[in-house]
Design a protein around this motif. Sequence first.
Motif, mmCIF file in Angstrom:
data_model
loop_
_atom_site.group_PDB
_atom_site.id
_atom_site.type_symbol
_atom_site.label_atom_id
_atom_site.label_comp_id
_atom_site.label_asym_id
_atom_site.label_seq_id
_atom_site.Cartn_x
_atom_site.Cartn_y
_atom_site.Cartn_z
ATOM 1 N N SER A 72 -4.157 1.482 -7.584
ATOM 2 C CA SER A 72 -5.508 1.101 -7.158
ATOM 3 C C SER A 72 -6.541 2.124 -7.607
ATOM 4 O O SER A 72 -7.651 1.769 -8.021
ATOM 5 N N CYS A 73 -6.174 3.403 -7.540
ATOM 6 C CA CYS A 73 -7.108 4.460 -7.958
ATOM 7 C C CYS A 73 -7.398 4.384 -9.454
ATOM 8 O O CYS A 73 -8.558 4.436 -9.883
ATOM 9 N N SER A 89 0.824 -1.223 0.000
ATOM 10 C CA SER A 89 0.000 0.000 0.000
ATOM 11 C C SER A 89 0.849 1.261 0.000
ATOM 12 O O SER A 89 0.477 2.271 0.576
ATOM 13 N N VAL A 110 -12.083 1.116 -3.660
ATOM 14 C CA VAL A 110 -10.989 0.185 -3.348
ATOM 15 C C VAL A 110 -11.140 -0.335 -1.921
ATOM 16 O O VAL A 110 -11.433 0.431 -0.995
ATOM 17 N N LEU A 112 -1.090 2.476 -4.148
ATOM 18 C CA LEU A 112 -2.281 3.318 -3.978
ATOM 19 C C LEU A 112 -2.650 4.009 -5.287
ATOM 20 O O LEU A 112 -3.832 4.084 -5.652
ATOM 21 N N MET A 125 -4.475 9.845 -0.747
ATOM 22 C CA MET A 125 -4.619 8.783 -1.742
ATOM 23 C C MET A 125 -5.531 7.667 -1.224
ATOM 24 O O MET A 125 -6.307 7.085 -1.983
ATOM 25 N N GLU A 126 -5.435 7.380 0.085
ATOM 26 C CA GLU A 126 -6.342 6.385 0.676
ATOM 27 C C GLU A 126 -7.794 6.857 0.557
ATOM 28 O O GLU A 126 -8.691 6.081 0.200
ATOM 29 N N ALA A 134 -8.863 6.523 -3.016
ATOM 30 C CA ALA A 134 -9.038 5.112 -3.367
ATOM 31 C C ALA A 134 -10.354 4.568 -2.820
ATOM 32 O O ALA A 134 -11.109 3.877 -3.535
ATOM 33 N N LYS A 135 -10.644 4.891 -1.574
ATOM 34 C CA LYS A 135 -11.887 4.388 -0.965
ATOM 35 C C LYS A 135 -13.108 5.013 -1.626
ATOM 36 O O LYS A 135 -14.143 4.349 -1.798
#
Length: 490
Positions: free
Chosen positions: A18-19, A10, A237, A15, A228-229, A232-233
């Motif tokens: 993932s996006c 991660s 993600v 990250l 970024m988290e 992503a969420k």
Amino acid sequence: MKSTINIIGSGFSSLAASCYLAKAGFEVTIFEKNSTIGGRARQLIKDGFTFDIGPTWYWMPDVFERFFSDFNKKPSDYYTLEKLNPAYSVYFGKDDYITIEDTLEKIKLAFDKEEPGSSKKLQKFIDTAKNNYDIAIKDLVYNPGVSPLELITPATIKKINQFFSTIKKDVRKEFKNERLVKILEFPVLFLGAKPSDTPSFYSFMNYADFGLGTFHPKKGMYQVILAMEHLAKELGVNIKVNAPVESILIENKEAKGLVSNGTNYYSDIVVSGADYHHTETLIDSSLRQYSESYWEKKTFAPSSLLFYVGFDKKLENVNHHTLFFDVDFDVHAKAIYDNPKWPKDPLFYASFPSITDDNAAPEGKEAGIFLIPLAPGLEDTPELRSEYFDKIINRFEHLTSQDVKKSIIFKESFCINDFINDYNSYKGNAYGMANTLLQTAFLRPKIKSKKVNNLFFTGQLTVPGPGVPPSLISGKLVADLVTKHHSILV
């Protein structure tokens, strides 16, 4: 039904990937072995102090802006940036330092003060560096490293000589003052190799330094990870922490998922942002693309001995970023690259984020991060860590003319063994594989496995290379390749 992707790790590249993959319509799950996300860019929080464990320099803000703009966002939607002034200072002896301020015009004045007339040479050097930056960052580094032809463009053909000369030659041809030379050679250290082994074209790092400047995200670099988290969420993600990956599931030379904490997680595609060498140990040796001798022969960027120190007072005569070049760089470099050993007299870097950021330390106190570059694979013991802390803190006191040892509340260290344990890092390297001529672009480990279908790689051991901005780009590159590959399959 959506196609599924499992991502290992991660960090910035994972990250970012993932996006992009979630935006492209994939169902994405990240598996992180540690209890918090971020890979090398985690945090240490202790006694009211907050430290970035990994990256502390925010360079190339345009790369971050380009990443977020791909999702119709801006960095300012998530965190506040401050341009540092001064950007950093460089010590050459006791009370003897050069300060690099926040604009090229101010830096030219500092150069002229040090070497009369050098500002004209600096302007010419930075003009070339900017041209290289425009070619590299806006074009070349966004290629996936699958073909030598990616490097051949009308712009690069004109620059061909710069791929066969070096930063060291170019700088020393124009500048005779050793202090200015050291400052101009410093930025390429982020690429993980000696200036004598780094192609001239990489002078674009000097434009990143003097032309664009040095920034600090309020509350630290970890805010970029949190941003970024969050993104992503928002894109759907799923992120699992405390989820080490024990193996990659393969059937008929095709990745089918992975095993984490003893459970099989099936997916159509597997992407690894973990250490490349380590990832290949998760599959049968017959399916690995690169042998142990391949990795052994490669030039790796340094590892590091890091100290995170809480001081009970504010420190003097230092800036947010402070470099200590009071010893011979070439001797230290030989101990990293030519004859790996613990350096007798190491250069070191120190960061004091609490000078800029109240969040970093309680009021009236100072947070200090100290870094010594080391060769990967060295012996790492508590005794060596202690010995080297004493070496640099004694020099620090002498060079900055202050007593600080009695003001230390605590110190934590992080070194080769920790890079191995926490990140499965090959030989405990900190920055990946160096960007030398023979380790550039298509000559780096491939994003797409040649032996296992639907297995892909991202991060600092593949393209474009070491550093935070290249990691963001690497995430985009793998996502683009996965999307293209998958569209062919379906």
